[in-house]
Every structure is written in C-alpha cells, then in structure tokens.
Design a protein around this motif. Structure first.
Motif, PDB file in Angstrom:
ATOM      1  N   TRP A  48     -12.339 -26.735  34.231  1.00 17.80           N
ATOM      2  CA  TRP A  48     -11.790 -26.057  35.470  1.00 17.80           C
ATOM      3  C   TRP A  48     -12.946 -25.688  36.179  1.00 17.80           C
ATOM      4  CZ3 TRP A  48      -8.424 -22.437  30.910  1.00 17.80           C
ATOM      5  CH2 TRP A  48      -7.275 -23.865  30.614  1.00 17.80           C
ATOM      6  N   ARG A  49     -12.266 -24.723  36.982  1.00 19.84           N
ATOM      7  CA  ARG A  49     -13.078 -24.294  38.345  1.00 19.84           C
ATOM      8  C   ARG A  49     -12.979 -23.086  37.486  1.00 19.84           C
ATOM      9  NH1 ARG A  49     -10.268 -26.725  42.851  1.00 19.84           N
ATOM     10  NH2 ARG A  49      -9.586 -24.613  42.671  1.00 19.84           N
ATOM     11  N   CYS A  75      -9.204 -18.908  36.558  1.00 20.81           N
ATOM     12  CA  CYS A  75      -9.667 -19.824  36.592  1.00 20.81           C
ATOM     13  C   CYS A  75      -8.522 -20.904  37.035  1.00 20.81           C
ATOM     14  CB  CYS A  75      -9.030 -20.269  34.856  1.00 20.81           C
ATOM     15  SG  CYS A  75     -10.189 -20.124  34.587  1.00 20.81           S
ATOM     16  N   ALA A  76      -8.610 -22.067  37.827  1.00 21.78           N
ATOM     17  CA  ALA A  76      -7.660 -23.010  38.783  1.00 21.78           C
ATOM     18  C   ALA A  76      -8.011 -24.082  37.442  1.00 21.78           C
ATOM     19  CB  ALA A  76      -8.337 -23.491  39.462  1.00 21.78           C
ATOM     20  N   ARG A  77      -6.926 -25.211  37.730  1.00 21.16           N
ATOM     21  CA  ARG A  77      -6.794 -25.718  36.566  1.00 21.16           C
ATOM     22  C   ARG A  77      -6.406 -27.157  37.307  1.00 21.16           C
ATOM     23  NH1 ARG A  77      -3.372 -24.795  31.036  1.00 21.16           N
ATOM     24  NH2 ARG A  77      -1.757 -23.825  32.679  1.00 21.16           N
ATOM     25  N   PRO A  78      -6.506 -28.302  36.888  1.00 21.58           N
ATOM     26  CA  PRO A  78      -5.687 -29.764  37.762  1.00 21.58           C
ATOM     27  C   PRO A  78      -4.800 -30.356  37.078  1.00 21.58           C
ATOM     28  CG  PRO A  78      -7.199 -30.061  36.812  1.00 21.58           C
ATOM     29  CD  PRO A  78      -7.621 -28.485  36.175  1.00 21.58           C
ATOM     30  N   ASP A  79      -4.057 -29.196  35.889  1.00 24.05           N
ATOM     31  CA  ASP A  79      -3.107 -29.979  35.328  1.00 24.05           C
ATOM     32  C   ASP A  79      -1.656 -28.411  35.002  1.00 24.05           C
ATOM     33  OD1 ASP A  79      -4.390 -28.322  33.350  1.00 24.05           O
ATOM     34  OD2 ASP A  79      -4.211 -29.893  31.585  1.00 24.05           O
TER      35      ASP A  79
END
Length: 180
Positions: A48-49, A75-79
């Motif tokens: 994650w970012r 946290c930035a998550r793609p999913d």
C-alpha cells in the motif's frame, strides 16, 4: 468486500505483526514511535501507499477549527477503502471521535492501544488492536518493555494420586497448644 469483515481481517493481521514487536526500557514517546514504525512496515509490506501524519476529515476543536486533525498512519489500497490507524497509550475520547469520523467517510478505522492491563473497547466500526506493554518507574520517569511471551507448558502434576496423601485433622492446633 464487507467493511466490517475487511476491518476485522486487517486488525487481526496487524495484531499478528505487532505481536513480534519487542523492546526494553523505552519512554512513552519512544514506544509510540516504535509502534507507529511497525504499523508503517506492516502497511508497506501489504504493498500500500503509506502516509505518516495524514490529514483527518475531523477538524481540530476551536479556536483551531480551521485546521484538520492528523492521523498517525493512513494507507491507500488499490483493492479496498483506505485504512487509517491511530496509536495511543491512553483512552482518549478525541481518538474515538476522529476514527468514527474516518469510518463515516468510508475508511477502515483501526485503533492500536498499547499499555498494561485492559483497554476500553471503542464502538463499531472502529477496530481495536491491543499491544500489551509492561511499565515500571525508572530513574528518569516511566519506562516500558515488551518482551516475547515464551510458550510455557503446564506444570507436571505430582506422581502421587489424590488418595495417597496423608489425612490432616483440621483445625490445626496452635503452636503454643500442647495437645496434639
């Protein structure tokens, strides 16, 4: 994915990660920094970012209400939805309010509470992760330690059975009582 189950799964994963954390004789600020660092490592390990001291959706109380509160970790998550984590050694109502506002904005809210003893359980949808830390008073103030809990098997029982013990009459005579 269901936000509640996703949050439970993430809190359990973070709890397992923090279970490996050890340190000896750190100050309160140093323990908080060490736990935040471990949360950052955990989130980065997820791919994650990760953002330290990210702005919260909750404004500060007056007279600073034109500014935003900050989160320990975001946290930035793609999913999935973003994950926000606050780390505290005290039960602060402000933390509950901040995490509730983040959850209402669609984020998975996780509160890492560290210290000895029991911790207040926040209301859903805030997910609690506890991190037991021992404390003692040192020469310069409180010091905190977290050591791994070794697996200790239960003690072996006496080879004597319960029926082979000597019977003792009660009450026992006083030491200065001459009667047996």
């Amino acid at each position: 994915m269901d936000g509640g189950r996703d949050g439970e799964r993430l809190a359990a994963s973070l709890g397992r990660h923090l279970a490996r954390l050890t340190f000896v004789d750190l100050t309160t600020d140093a323990v908080t920094a060490r736990i935040i660092g471990s949360v950052l490592d955990w989130a980065s390990g997820q791919g994650w970012r990760v953002y330290r001291r990210a702005p919260s959706v909750l404004p500060l109380p007056p007279p600073l209400s034109h500014q935003r509160s900050v989160l320990d970790v975001a946290c930035a998550r793609p999913d999935g939805p973003p994950v926000v984590v606050e780390v505290d050694h005290t039960d602060r109502r402000r933390t509950w309010d901040k995490l509730a506002a983040e959850a209402a904005a669609g984020r998975v809210a996780v509160w890492v509470r560290w210290g000895p003893g029991r911790h207040a359980v926040p209301p859903p949808p805030i997910h609690l992760v506890t991190c037991h830390v021992d404390r003692r008073n040192g020469p310069a103030g409180r010091l905190h330690t977290r050591t791994p809990q070794p697996h200790r098997p239960p003690p072996e029982h006496s080879p004597q059975g319960a029926g082979s013990a000597a019977v003792v009459r009660l009450p026992l005579p006083a030491l200065d009582d001459p009667t047996p």
